[in-house]
Design a protein around this motif. Structure first.
Motif, PDB file in Angstrom:
ATOM      1  N   ASP A   1     105.094 -41.488 -75.202  1.00 55.53           N
ATOM      2  CA  ASP A   1     104.471 -40.360 -75.589  1.00 55.53           C
ATOM      3  C   ASP A   1     104.764 -38.409 -75.595  1.00 55.53           C
ATOM      4  O   ASP A   1     104.353 -37.520 -76.094  1.00 55.53           O
ATOM      5  N   SER A   2     104.832 -38.615 -73.798  1.00 56.73           N
ATOM      6  CA  SER A   2     105.439 -37.958 -73.094  1.00 56.73           C
ATOM      7  C   SER A   2     106.839 -36.591 -73.882  1.00 56.73           C
ATOM      8  O   SER A   2     107.475 -37.466 -74.088  1.00 56.73           O
ATOM      9  N   ALA A   3     106.059 -36.130 -73.976  1.00 57.80           N
ATOM     10  CA  ALA A   3     107.687 -35.335 -74.992  1.00 57.80           C
ATOM     11  C   ALA A   3     106.755 -33.512 -75.224  1.00 57.80           C
ATOM     12  O   ALA A   3     105.379 -33.163 -74.666  1.00 57.80           O
ATOM     13  N   VAL A   4     107.495 -32.618 -75.586  1.00 60.38           N
ATOM     14  CA  VAL A   4     107.228 -31.165 -76.095  1.00 60.38           C
ATOM     15  C   VAL A   4     106.237 -31.842 -77.741  1.00 60.38           C
ATOM     16  O   VAL A   4     108.068 -32.593 -78.077  1.00 60.38           O
ATOM     17  N   TYR A   5     105.680 -31.156 -78.134  1.00 57.98           N
ATOM     18  CA  TYR A   5     105.093 -31.521 -79.974  1.00 57.98           C
ATOM     19  C   TYR A   5     104.918 -29.797 -80.196  1.00 57.98           C
ATOM     20  O   TYR A   5     104.123 -29.029 -79.830  1.00 57.98           O
ATOM     21  N   PHE A   6     105.310 -29.799 -81.358  1.00 60.75           N
ATOM     22  CA  PHE A   6     105.602 -28.160 -81.804  1.00 60.75           C
ATOM     23  C   PHE A   6     104.297 -28.840 -83.110  1.00 60.75           C
ATOM     24  O   PHE A   6     104.815 -29.756 -84.257  1.00 60.75           O
ATOM     25  N   CYS A   7     103.829 -27.809 -84.197  1.00 63.06           N
ATOM     26  CA  CYS A   7     103.028 -27.821 -85.210  1.00 63.06           C
ATOM     27  C   CYS A   7     103.788 -26.042 -85.702  1.00 63.06           C
ATOM     28  O   CYS A   7     104.525 -25.297 -85.208  1.00 63.06           O
ATOM     29  N   ALA A   8     104.259 -26.614 -86.862  1.00 60.13           N
ATOM     30  CA  ALA A   8     104.271 -25.541 -87.680  1.00 60.13           C
ATOM     31  C   ALA A   8     104.069 -25.305 -89.424  1.00 60.13           C
ATOM     32  O   ALA A   8     103.423 -26.414 -89.727  1.00 60.13           O
ATOM     33  N   LEU A   9     104.526 -24.123 -89.784  1.00 55.32           N
ATOM     34  CA  LEU A   9     103.551 -23.903 -91.290  1.00 55.32           C
ATOM     35  C   LEU A   9     104.916 -23.718 -92.188  1.00 55.32           C
ATOM     36  O   LEU A   9     106.175 -22.735 -91.086  1.00 55.32           O
ATOM     37  N   SER A  10     104.877 -23.510 -92.922  1.00 56.87           N
ATOM     38  CA  SER A  10     105.475 -23.146 -94.449  1.00 56.87           C
ATOM     39  C   SER A  10     105.638 -22.790 -95.032  1.00 56.87           C
ATOM     40  O   SER A  10     103.993 -23.790 -95.792  1.00 56.87           O
ATOM     41  N   GLU A  11     105.145 -22.139 -96.398  1.00 55.32           N
ATOM     42  CA  GLU A  11     104.991 -21.271 -97.291  1.00 55.32           C
ATOM     43  C   GLU A  11     105.748 -21.220 -98.209  1.00 55.32           C
ATOM     44  O   GLU A  11     106.759 -21.723 -98.679  1.00 55.32           O
TER      45      GLU A  11
ATOM     46  N   ALA B   1      97.330 -22.523 -78.515  1.00 56.36           N
ATOM     47  CA  ALA B   1      96.822 -21.726 -77.159  1.00 56.36           C
ATOM     48  C   ALA B   1      96.931 -23.150 -76.086  1.00 56.36           C
ATOM     49  O   ALA B   1      97.592 -22.704 -75.162  1.00 56.36           O
ATOM     50  N   GLN B   2      97.620 -24.213 -76.146  1.00 53.13           N
ATOM     51  CA  GLN B   2      97.680 -25.467 -74.955  1.00 53.13           C
ATOM     52  C   GLN B   2      99.734 -25.443 -74.666  1.00 53.13           C
ATOM     53  O   GLN B   2      99.772 -25.774 -75.530  1.00 53.13           O
ATOM     54  N   THR B   3      99.450 -24.838 -73.404  1.00 57.73           N
ATOM     55  CA  THR B   3     100.965 -24.636 -72.846  1.00 57.73           C
ATOM     56  C   THR B   3     101.267 -26.258 -72.472  1.00 57.73           C
ATOM     57  O   THR B   3     102.447 -27.101 -72.876  1.00 57.73           O
ATOM     58  N   GLU B   4     100.826 -27.061 -71.557  1.00 54.72           N
ATOM     59  CA  GLU B   4     101.262 -28.101 -70.995  1.00 54.72           C
ATOM     60  C   GLU B   4      99.726 -28.959 -71.107  1.00 54.72           C
ATOM     61  O   GLU B   4      98.589 -28.395 -70.926  1.00 54.72           O
ATOM     62  N   ILE B   5      99.598 -30.009 -71.261  1.00 58.78           N
ATOM     63  CA  ILE B   5      98.742 -31.175 -70.886  1.00 58.78           C
ATOM     64  C   ILE B   5      99.323 -32.567 -70.310  1.00 58.78           C
ATOM     65  O   ILE B   5     100.354 -32.754 -70.907  1.00 58.78           O
ATOM     66  N   SER B   6      98.195 -32.805 -69.575  1.00 59.94           N
ATOM     67  CA  SER B   6      98.411 -33.961 -68.843  1.00 59.94           C
ATOM     68  C   SER B   6      97.685 -35.141 -68.650  1.00 59.94           C
ATOM     69  O   SER B   6      96.434 -34.624 -68.380  1.00 59.94           O
ATOM     70  N   VAL B   7      97.273 -36.334 -69.581  1.00 63.42           N
ATOM     71  CA  VAL B   7      96.630 -37.327 -68.682  1.00 63.42           C
ATOM     72  C   VAL B   7      97.430 -38.613 -68.662  1.00 63.42           C
ATOM     73  O   VAL B   7      98.332 -38.889 -68.400  1.00 63.42           O
ATOM     74  N   VAL B   8      96.232 -39.414 -68.385  1.00 64.12           N
ATOM     75  CA  VAL B   8      97.040 -40.767 -67.934  1.00 64.12           C
ATOM     76  C   VAL B   8      96.910 -41.796 -69.022  1.00 64.12           C
ATOM     77  O   VAL B   8      96.162 -41.940 -70.003  1.00 64.12           O
TER      78      VAL B   8
ATOM     79  N   VAL C   1      94.068 -38.284 -76.544  1.00 59.24           N
ATOM     80  CA  VAL C   1      94.652 -36.937 -75.990  1.00 59.24           C
ATOM     81  C   VAL C   1      94.694 -35.818 -77.505  1.00 59.24           C
ATOM     82  O   VAL C   1      95.112 -36.546 -79.070  1.00 59.24           O
ATOM     83  N   THR C   2      94.298 -34.482 -77.962  1.00 59.09           N
ATOM     84  CA  THR C   2      94.290 -33.828 -78.630  1.00 59.09           C
ATOM     85  C   THR C   2      94.749 -32.896 -78.710  1.00 59.09           C
ATOM     86  O   THR C   2      94.614 -31.342 -77.442  1.00 59.09           O
ATOM     87  N   LEU C   3      96.277 -32.257 -79.225  1.00 61.64           N
ATOM     88  CA  LEU C   3      96.769 -31.254 -79.851  1.00 61.64           C
ATOM     89  C   LEU C   3      96.369 -30.060 -80.522  1.00 61.64           C
ATOM     90  O   LEU C   3      96.362 -30.677 -81.996  1.00 61.64           O
ATOM     91  N   ASP C   4      95.971 -29.012 -80.361  1.00 58.43           N
ATOM     92  CA  ASP C   4      95.569 -28.213 -80.865  1.00 58.43           C
ATOM     93  C   ASP C   4      96.567 -26.696 -81.888  1.00 58.43           C
ATOM     94  O   ASP C   4      97.202 -27.099 -81.464  1.00 58.43           O
ATOM     95  N   CYS C   5      96.462 -26.764 -83.059  1.00 55.84           N
ATOM     96  CA  CYS C   5      97.191 -26.062 -83.662  1.00 55.84           C
ATOM     97  C   CYS C   5      96.325 -25.499 -84.565  1.00 55.84           C
ATOM     98  O   CYS C   5      95.305 -25.654 -85.067  1.00 55.84           O
TER      99      CYS C   5
ATOM    100  N   LYS D   1     100.993 -39.695 -68.159  1.00 54.55           N
ATOM    101  CA  LYS D   1     101.639 -40.938 -66.438  1.00 54.55           C
ATOM    102  C   LYS D   1     100.832 -42.169 -67.007  1.00 54.55           C
ATOM    103  O   LYS D   1      99.502 -42.700 -67.218  1.00 54.55           O
ATOM    104  N   PRO D   2     101.637 -42.998 -65.412  1.00 51.85           N
ATOM    105  CA  PRO D   2     100.991 -44.315 -65.711  1.00 51.85           C
ATOM    106  C   PRO D   2      99.799 -44.850 -65.235  1.00 51.85           C
ATOM    107  O   PRO D   2      99.753 -43.519 -63.977  1.00 51.85           O
TER     108      PRO D   2
END
Lengths: 114, 119
Positions: A86-96, A7-14, A19-23, A113-114
């Motif tokens: 740690d700045s990057a795009v993070y992907f969650c994925a599912l495999s059955e 649900a989180q498209t972008e997150i910015s922290v110092v 920081v928690t990324l939801d999936c 950000k520094p």
């Protein structure tokens, strides 16, 4: 149908903040695998973790930790004491088990950000 | 050991032209997958090869896309003719076979991707 929602498209922290990324995922299968990948600015996908549906133990690897909750169909990813690298795009994925393709979420862009 | 490699890293073509993307999997990996990420959306599965056979091509968007894996080694993905909406990053991944039907295939290792821009 299987589906992964980030649900989180972008997150910015110092730097040094946690920081928690939801999936959140949907699947009809009882046996499945969940993944997190990191895509740094260089573009490649870097594997971070794989968990199977029978192992709900939380995992910690350095500053990274993962919280797998089958009751809420969530597999959240926390970075403690974040760093600029740690700045990057993070992907969650599912495999059955039946379908060998991986279903990815839309990704969350994290900027530290520094 | 070399990882999954993809060529080219970037490609800029005009609408209507043809482009061929190449993926070299990790040596010994029978499974090869193509994915793409279009317009900043989620990464979507295109197809899956087991050796030279197409195991699942349910994600291929239309017949302008043709994937081949002759000899079960490297794979090519041809887009002909390319359209504007084909722009995106095309990822290739490979994995070993677990040899156990009930288990998912082993971890997929991804290549760096090919960024395709159609003008």
């Amino acid at each position: 149908a299987q589906k992964v929602t980030q649900a989180q498209t972008e997150i910015s922290v110092v730097e040094k903040e946690d920081v928690t990324l939801d999936c959140v995922y949907e699947t009809r299968d009882t046996t499945y695998y969940l993944f997190w990948y990191k895509q740094p600015p260089s573009g490649e996908l870097v594997f971070l973790i794989r968990r199977n549906s029978f192992d709900e133990q939380n995992e910690i690897s350095g500053r990274y930790s993962w919280n797998f909750q089958k009751s809420t169909s969530s597999f959240n990813f926390t970075i403690t004491a974040s760093q600029v690298v740690d700045s990057a795009v993070y992907f969650c994925a599912l495999s059955e088990t039946v379908y060998n393709d991986m279903r990815f979420g839309a990704g969350t862009r994290l900027t530290v950000k520094p | 050991e070399a990882g999954v490699t993809q060529f080219p890293s970037h490609s800029v073509i005009e609408k209507g032209q043809t482009v061929t993307l190449r993926c070299d999997p990790i040596s010994g990996h029978d499974n090869l997958y193509w994915y793409r990420r279009v317009m900043g959306k989620e990464i979507k599965f295109l197809l899956h090869f087991v050796k030279e056979s197409k195991q699942d091509e349910s994600g291929m968007p239309n017949n302008r896309f043709l994937a081949e894996r002759t000899g079960g080694t490297y794979s090519t993905l041809k887009v002909q003719p390319a359209e504007l909406e084909d722009s995106g990053v095309y990822f290739c991944a490979s994995s070993q076979d677990t040899g156990i039907r009930e288990l998912p295939k082993n971890e997929q290792f991804f290549g760096p991707g090919t960024r395709l821009t159609v003008l």
